[in-house]
Scaffold this motif. Structure first.
Motif, PDB file in Angstrom:
ATOM      1  N   LEU A   1     -17.286  26.253  -3.438  1.00 44.74           N
ATOM      2  CA  LEU A   1     -17.477  25.658  -2.115  1.00 44.74           C
ATOM      3  C   LEU A   1     -18.948  25.404  -1.859  1.00 44.74           C
ATOM      4  O   LEU A   1     -19.809  26.163  -2.311  1.00 44.74           O
ATOM      5  CB  LEU A   1     -16.956  26.633  -1.056  1.00 44.74           C
ATOM      6  CG  LEU A   1     -15.436  26.794  -1.007  1.00 44.74           C
ATOM      7  CD1 LEU A   1     -15.075  28.077  -0.298  1.00 44.74           C
ATOM      8  CD2 LEU A   1     -14.817  25.603  -0.312  1.00 44.74           C
ATOM      9  N   ALA A   2     -19.214  24.327  -1.132  1.00 48.05           N
ATOM     10  CA  ALA A   2     -20.597  24.053  -0.731  1.00 48.05           C
ATOM     11  C   ALA A   2     -20.619  23.865   0.781  1.00 48.05           C
ATOM     12  O   ALA A   2     -19.663  23.356   1.364  1.00 48.05           O
ATOM     13  CB  ALA A   2     -21.095  22.794  -1.430  1.00 48.05           C
ATOM     14  N   LEU A   3     -21.698  24.322   1.367  1.00 44.91           N
ATOM     15  CA  LEU A   3     -21.850  24.170   2.811  1.00 44.91           C
ATOM     16  C   LEU A   3     -23.068  23.289   3.035  1.00 44.91           C
ATOM     17  O   LEU A   3     -24.178  23.662   2.628  1.00 44.91           O
ATOM     18  CB  LEU A   3     -22.065  25.563   3.410  1.00 44.91           C
ATOM     19  CG  LEU A   3     -21.953  25.719   4.916  1.00 44.91           C
ATOM     20  CD1 LEU A   3     -20.545  25.396   5.386  1.00 44.91           C
ATOM     21  CD2 LEU A   3     -22.291  27.162   5.293  1.00 44.91           C
ATOM     22  N   GLU A   4     -22.856  22.137   3.626  1.00 41.67           N
ATOM     23  CA  GLU A   4     -23.977  21.223   3.794  1.00 41.67           C
ATOM     24  C   GLU A   4     -24.926  21.792   4.849  1.00 41.67           C
ATOM     25  O   GLU A   4     -24.498  22.211   5.925  1.00 41.67           O
ATOM     26  CB  GLU A   4     -23.456  19.840   4.211  1.00 41.67           C
ATOM     27  CG  GLU A   4     -24.515  18.786   4.049  1.00 41.67           C
ATOM     28  CD  GLU A   4     -23.949  17.369   3.946  1.00 41.67           C
ATOM     29  OE1 GLU A   4     -22.772  17.194   3.603  1.00 41.67           O
ATOM     30  OE2 GLU A   4     -24.724  16.436   4.213  1.00 41.67           O
ATOM     31  N   VAL A   5     -26.201  21.858   4.504  1.00 40.65           N
ATOM     32  CA  VAL A   5     -27.153  22.446   5.456  1.00 40.65           C
ATOM     33  C   VAL A   5     -28.338  21.519   5.715  1.00 40.65           C
ATOM     34  O   VAL A   5     -29.453  21.946   5.921  1.00 40.65           O
ATOM     35  CB  VAL A   5     -27.670  23.839   4.977  1.00 40.65           C
ATOM     36  CG1 VAL A   5     -26.610  24.891   5.145  1.00 40.65           C
ATOM     37  CG2 VAL A   5     -28.155  23.791   3.530  1.00 40.65           C
ATOM     38  N   ASP A   6     -28.067  20.217   5.654  1.00 42.79           N
ATOM     39  CA  ASP A   6     -29.164  19.303   5.935  1.00 42.79           C
ATOM     40  C   ASP A   6     -28.938  18.623   7.279  1.00 42.79           C
ATOM     41  O   ASP A   6     -27.999  18.946   8.002  1.00 42.79           O
ATOM     42  CB  ASP A   6     -29.305  18.277   4.806  1.00 42.79           C
ATOM     43  CG  ASP A   6     -27.981  17.620   4.524  1.00 42.79           C
ATOM     44  OD1 ASP A   6     -27.331  17.168   5.484  1.00 42.79           O
ATOM     45  OD2 ASP A   6     -27.578  17.577   3.340  1.00 42.79           O
TER      46      ASP A   6
ATOM     47  N   ASP B   1     -21.553  19.446  -9.886  1.00 45.88           N
ATOM     48  CA  ASP B   1     -22.097  20.799  -9.888  1.00 45.88           C
ATOM     49  C   ASP B   1     -20.997  21.811  -9.567  1.00 45.88           C
ATOM     50  O   ASP B   1     -20.860  22.848 -10.228  1.00 45.88           O
ATOM     51  CB  ASP B   1     -23.220  20.873  -8.835  1.00 45.88           C
ATOM     52  CG  ASP B   1     -24.044  22.129  -8.961  1.00 45.88           C
ATOM     53  OD1 ASP B   1     -23.438  23.209  -9.075  1.00 45.88           O
ATOM     54  OD2 ASP B   1     -25.284  22.049  -8.955  1.00 45.88           O
ATOM     55  N   MET B   2     -20.184  21.498  -8.580  1.00 49.94           N
ATOM     56  CA  MET B   2     -19.113  22.411  -8.184  1.00 49.94           C
ATOM     57  C   MET B   2     -18.039  22.529  -9.279  1.00 49.94           C
ATOM     58  O   MET B   2     -17.454  23.567  -9.481  1.00 49.94           O
ATOM     59  CB  MET B   2     -18.471  21.952  -6.870  1.00 49.94           C
ATOM     60  CG  MET B   2     -19.390  22.061  -5.669  1.00 49.94           C
ATOM     61  SD  MET B   2     -19.872  23.768  -5.370  1.00 49.94           S
ATOM     62  CE  MET B   2     -21.578  23.736  -5.867  1.00 49.94           C
ATOM     63  N   TYR B   3     -17.818  21.434  -9.981  1.00 54.45           N
ATOM     64  CA  TYR B   3     -16.788  21.411 -11.009  1.00 54.45           C
ATOM     65  C   TYR B   3     -17.144  22.310 -12.199  1.00 54.45           C
ATOM     66  O   TYR B   3     -16.279  22.765 -12.931  1.00 54.45           O
ATOM     67  CB  TYR B   3     -16.555  19.967 -11.481  1.00 54.45           C
ATOM     68  CG  TYR B   3     -15.345  19.828 -12.367  1.00 54.45           C
ATOM     69  CD1 TYR B   3     -14.075  20.154 -11.885  1.00 54.45           C
ATOM     70  CD2 TYR B   3     -15.453  19.395 -13.688  1.00 54.45           C
ATOM     71  CE1 TYR B   3     -12.951  20.044 -12.692  1.00 54.45           C
ATOM     72  CE2 TYR B   3     -14.341  19.277 -14.500  1.00 54.45           C
ATOM     73  CZ  TYR B   3     -13.088  19.599 -14.003  1.00 54.45           C
ATOM     74  OH  TYR B   3     -11.985  19.498 -14.803  1.00 54.45           O
TER      75      TYR B   3
END
Ligand code: ATP
Length: 396
Positions: A113-118, A102-104
């Motif tokens: 950038l992704a920030l994990e929020v789980d 998805d980021m690619y």
């Protein structure tokens, strides 16, 4: 709430894109984008219920949903493709499989950038392409060499981010961008998407830098070969910020004013071509295309207008955004007349209404409007005139 639902649903959830970039930069951003590795739509429903959201809009086909929490907060939920491998053991780690992909697909490293929020790793930054480094170095960098060829809208987006954050376009990226332009990829651009990017660029605080880029790399020329960024336009664009403050209660649409400024030196038929190219709605065209074409005529009429009714008559049918362009062009006395119109004349309620005419025996007819207009003009010109005086004039 996101963490809680992720925990309940046992899914991996990430905040992605612009919001992560802006969190790192310390800039507010009201659009939250999240990606769920799992069932995005079901997650969105849970989120709506948990937050007592106003509304949810679901797109089954794309596995996305938008949760509108209230007028200030909107959460876009997407599903990242979860891949099923036949022989999972042959792959060393599929832990970040789908979010990486998805980021690619994103445009620039700063947006990848992704920030994990789980519940598992809340707050962990997932950075596959050195986006964090590029934000620190204030650089716009593509993720792969074919990026601009794959989607030429990214050319405009590069200028948008470079301008808004005062970032530079990294050297190699700029070379690929230039190649894409020289090889004619702007011709393949989708105009509705350009329109969207333009709206954002022109609505930003200082669009000058982006516009300089758009000129330098022939994007403006692609809209119409006669659009040239002149010193006068730049001055007008700069003045828009202070106009916005001065006329703040009008809630002027800045991008429209900036867009119309770009058309300052064009002829009527050229303006028409551009409005066609961007497929603006009939309503929009009526409001702005007509006004922008007529604005020099309106300004010369305004210079001669002395009476309130003449000022009103000249400006009444022009939208406020176009009035601002006339204001920018005008000298002191015209500017005062425009201010008088906006803050005083346009707000005056007519003393004589259609119901009054009917009550004295008039039948609705084309003449009606003219009589009402005359009464209003008289009211504007003779301060203190009463309704009775106006009516007695009509009854003659
Ligand atoms: P803004 O704060 O102006 O809304 P944004 O980064 O959120 O900035 P959007 O246009 O809303 O910009 O796009 C959201 C995200 O989607 C981007 O951060 C980017 O990762 C991705 N994206 C948008 N357009 C493209 C594109 N043309 N190619 C690849 N990725 C894109």
């Amino acid at each position: 709430a996101i963490e809680k639902i992720a925990k309940k649903r046992k899914e991996k959830v990430y905040m992605v894109g612009g919001i992560v970039r802006d969190i790192i930069l310390g800039i507010p951003n009201k659009d939250i984008d999240i990606v769920v590795e799992g069932e995005g739509i079901a997650f969105a429903w849970d989120l709506k219920n948990e937050l007592n959201g106003e509304k949810i809009v679901v797109h089954e086909k794309f596995k996305t949903a938008v949760v509108i929490v209230d007028k200030d907060l909107k959460i876009d939920v997407a599903t990242s493709r979860v891949e099923y491998y036949e022989y999972p053991t042959s792959l060393p780690s599929v832990d970040y499989g789908s979010i990486r992909e998805d980021m690619y697909r994103r445009d620039f490293t700063i947006n990848s950038l992704a920030l994990e929020v789980d519940y598992q790793k809340f707050g962990e930054l997932v950075d596959f392409f050195n986006g964090y480094r590029d934000i620190q170095n204030r650089e716009i960098r593509i993720l792969h060499n074919f990026s601009f060829v794959e989607d030429p809208t990214r050319i405009i987006r590069a200028f948008r981010f470079a301008s808004r954050y005062d970032f530079k376009i990294e050297e190699e990226t700029e070379r690929f961008l230039k190649d894409a332009v020289e090889n004619g990829f702007l011709k393949k651009i989708s105009w509705p998407r350009v329109k969207n990017e333009f709206k954002i660029i022109l609505g930003d605080k200082n669009p000058e830098k982006a516009l300089n880029f758009l000129e330098k790399y022939d994007v403006l020329k692609n809209i119409h070969h006669n659009i040239k960024l002149t010193e006068k336009m730049k001055k007008h664009l700069e003045e828009l910020n202070s106009l916005g403050e001065m006329f703040s209660q009008l809630k002027l649409k800045k991008w429209i004013m900036a867009f119309l400024i770009l058309m300052e030196d064009l002829k009527s038929d050229e303006i028409e071509l551009i409005f066609n190219k961007f497929s603006f709605s009939q309503d929009f065209r009526k409001k702005y295309e007509f006004g922008i074409k007529k604005r020099s005529e309106a300004l010369s009429k305004l210079k001669k207008a002395d009476k309130n009714s003449e000022i009103y008559d000249t400006l009444n049918e022009i939208s406020f955004e176009v009035l601002m362009l006339i204001y920018l062009e005008g000298k002191k006395s015209s500017r005062e007349k425009i201010r008088k119109f906006i803050f005083d004349l346009s707000k005056i309620k007519p003393l004589v209404t259609g119901a009054d005419l009917i009550s004295v025996g008039y039948k609705p007819s084309p003449e009606f409007r003219k009589i009402l207009e005359d009464a209003l003009y008289r009211q504007l010109d003779y301060k203190g005139i009463t309704k009775e005086q106006l009516m007695s004039n009509i009854n003659k």
